[in-house]
Design an enzyme around this catalytic site. Structure first.
Site: not given
Ligand code: UD1
Ligand code: CA
Length: 474
Positions: A10-11, A13, A17, A24, A78, A84, A411, A446
Site C-alpha cells: 500500500l503506497a 497515501g 503527517r 511520504k 487508487q 487502507t 608557486s 613576469r
C-alpha cells in the site's frame, strides 16, 4: 504459506503527517526511499507477483521504482486515498486473480527484513487461519492500532488509536499493518466495512473484527524484533529509521573488518563497499556507489560520493570527493576538493585547498597547497607549487593544460590553456605561461622587479612637511 501468494504494497497515501509536498514513501532513510526498502524486501520472497497500490504522486512513485530497476512490479491505482481498506478494494479483481492468498505490506515500514516476512508466512501457513496479523510489543504503542485478543488468543479486533478506549490504549501489542489473507475471505469481508465515523476512511483493520465475528479466527504473530516494524509517519520517525539503517550498514562493514570510530556519526549508503582494515574517522559520509579499498584511512568529515579509491590511500579530514578515482598509496587533503573526473595516480599527493576537476595526476606528482587543476594532465613526479592555477576557461570553452613528467611549476603561476610544459621544464614562481615551455627549459614570465632606494624615507619627509603647512593655515 504453502499456497501461492501475491504481495501487495500500500503506497497510495499522501502522508499528511510529513507536511511535505512530496509523497511520504518518496522520502529517504538509510540512502533509499521508504518504498524502495519495502519493495526490496518483497522481491526477495518468491511470490506470485508484487503489486504496488499507487495514488498520490503515482507517476513519481512509479518512476522511483523504475529507477531502482525492479522489473517485475505491477501497479494498481487508487484514485482517492480513502483508507487502507479502500486501497485493496479498488484492486480487488486483479488481486483475486493473481493468487489465492495475499501478503499485505505498507510502503512506510523501511526496517522490515525478508527474514521476518518469511517467518510470518511460515507461521500463517501453520495456523491454517484465513488471516494472520504481524504484531509487535512496544513500550510506547502511541499512534498504532492496538491488538485486542480474544480469550482463545486469536485477534478479536484491531482498534485504531483514535477510536481506542482508555483501557484499549494501554494495550502494548500493536498492528504492524502487515497481514496474510486468503483473498476470497478478505474481499468478501472488505465489502462490509463501513467508513470510520471520525475520518470517513475505510480501514483494512476492520476486516479482522468482521472475520472473527463470522467465525473465521484471525491469528497474531508477534515479530521477533519489534524494532523492525516501525511505520514512519513523520520526519522525527524518519530520522530514527535513518539512524537505525545507517547503523545496520556500519555494523555490517565493521563485522567485515572495517574500523569505524563513533559509528553512530557516519553516513554510509547501502551500495558502498569498503575493504578490510580501512579506518573511518567520525562524521565520514560515503555515498552512492563509492568503493574504498583496503588499508585506507578516511579522516573526519570527508564526503566521498560515487568514487573509486584503491588500497592504502589516505584521505585527510574534510575533503570532498565526487566521481573521482584515487590510485594506491596516494594521499589527499585535508580540505581538498576532487570534482568529477579527477584521476589521482599512485603515490600522488594532493594537499589542502587544492581543487581538481577532469584532470589526471600521474604517479608521484604533488600539488600540496592552494591550487586549481582543471582539464589537465599532470605528468609523473611533477611538482605543482602553491597557488598554481590552470586557466582553463576563456568564457566560452574549456582548454587543456599538459605538464609533462618531472616538470616543476613555481608557486603562484598561471598556466593559460591550451598550453604545454615539457619534460623536466622549470617554470619560475609567479609566471603567467601563455606559450609552450620546451623540455628542460626555464620559463620566466613576469614583470621585472625595480627597486627605488630611499623611496620610503623621501615620501615620509614630503608627507610630514605637507602636514605642517596645512596646520599653519588653520
Ligand atoms: C496503519 C493501520 C494501523 C497500524 C499502522 C502500522 C489502518 C487503518 N491502520 O495506520 O492499525 O498500526 O498502519 O504502521 O490500516 N495508504 C493507501 N491508501 C490510503 C491510505 C493509506 O495506500 O487510502 C497506504 C499509505 O501510503 C501507507 C499505508 O497505506 O503506506 C499505511 O497508511 P498510514 O496512513 O500510514 O496508516 P497508519 O495511520 O500508520
Ligand atoms: Ca503508517
Amino acid at each position: 504459506m504453502k499456497e501461492r501468494f501475491a504481495i501487495v504494497i500500500l503506497a497510495a497515501g499522501q502522508g499528511t503527517r510529513f507536511r511535505s509536498r512530496r509523497a511520504k514513501v518518496l522520502h529517504s532513510a538509510g540512502g533509499r526511499t521508504l518504498i524502495e526498502h519495502v519493495v526490496r524486501a518483497a522481491t526477495q520472497l518468491s511470490s506470485a507477483g508484487v503489486f504496488v497500490i499507487v495514488g498520490y504522486q503515482a507517476e513519481a512513485v512509479k518512476a522511483e521504482l523504475q529507477r531502482a530497476s525492479f522489473g517485475r512490479l505491477r501497479y494498481l491505482h487508487q484514485p482517492e486515498p480513502r483508507g487502507t481498506g479502500h486501497a485493496l478494494l479498488v484492486a480487488r479483481g486483479v488481486l483475486q486473480r493473481a493468487a489465492p492468498s495475499l501478503l499485505v505490506l505498507c510502503g512506510d515500514t523501511p526496517l522490515l527484513t525478508p527474514q521476518t516476512l518469511r517467518q510470518f508466512l511460515k507461521f500463517h501457513a501453520a495456523t491454517g487461519c484465513v488471516a494472520s496479523v504481524l504484531t509487535a510489543e512496544l513500550t510506547d504503542p502511541t499512534g498504532y492500532g492496538r491488538i485486542v485478543r480474544a480469550a482463545d488468543g486469536c485477534v478479536a479486533a484491531i482498534v485504531e488509536q483514535k477510536s481506542a478506549s482508555a483501557s484499549e490504549q494501554k494495550i502494548r501489542e500493536i498492528n504492524t499493518g502487515i497481514y496474510c489473507f486468503r483473498s476470497k475471505e478478505l474481499f468478501s469481508a472488505l465489502q462490509h466495512v463501513t467508513a470510520d465515523p471520525i475520518t470517513q476512511e475505510y480501514y483494512l483493520t476492520d476486516v479482522v473484527g468482521l472475520l472473527q465475528k463470522s467465525g473465521q479466527p484471525v491469528a497474531a504473530f508477534p515479530a521477533p524484533d519489534a524494532g523492525e516494524v516501525a511505520g514512519i509517519n513523520n520526519r522525527a520517525e524518519l530520522a530514527r529509521a535513518d539512524a537505525l539503517l545507517r547503523l545496520r550498514k556500519a555494523r555490517e562493514l565493521m563485522l567485515a573488518g572495517v574500523t569505524i570510530h563513533l559509528p553512530e556519526t557516519v553516513r554510509i549508503d547501502p551500495d558502498v563497499a569498503v575493504g578490510a582494515d580501512t579506518e573511518l574517522e567520525p562524521g565520514v559520509s560515503l555515498l552512492g556507489r563509492a568503493r574504498i579499498g583496503k588499508d585506507c584511512h578516511i579522516g573526519s568529515g570527508c564526503v566521498i560520493a560515487d568514487s573509486v579509491i584503491a588500497d592504502h590511500v589516505t584521505i585527510r579530514p574534510y575533503s570532498v570527493i565526487t566521481e573521482s578515482r584515487i590510485a594506491s598509496g596516494a594521499s589527499v587533503g585535508p580540505f581538498a576538493h576532487l570534482r568529477p573526473g579527477a584521476d589521482i595516480g599512485p603515490e600522488a599527493r594532493i594537499g589542502d585547498f587544492v581543487e581538481v576537476k577532469q584532470a589526471r595526476v600521474d604517479r608521484g606528482a604533488k600539488a600540496m597547497h592552494l591550487a586549481y587543476l582543471g582539464d589537465a594532465h599532470i605528468g609523473k613526479n611533477v611538482n605543482i607549487g602553491a597557488g598554481t592555477i590552470t586557466v582553463n576557461y576563456d568564457g566560452v570553452s574549456k582548454h587543456k593544460t599538459v605538464v609533462e613528467d618531472n616538470a616543476f611549476i613555481g608557486s603562484g603561476s598561471n598556466l593559460i590553456a591550451p598550453v604545454r610544459v615539457g619534460r623536466n621544464a622549470f617554470v619560475a614562481a609567479g609566471s603567467t605561461i601563455t606559450d609552450e615551455v620546451p623540455a628542460n627549459a626555464l620559463a620566466i614570465a613576469r614583470g621585472r622587479q625595480a627597486n627605488k632606494p630611499g623611496w620610503v624615507t623621501r615620501r615620509r619627509k614630503t608627507k610630514a612637511s605637507a602636514r605642517k603647512g596645512a596646520s599653519k593655515h588653520q
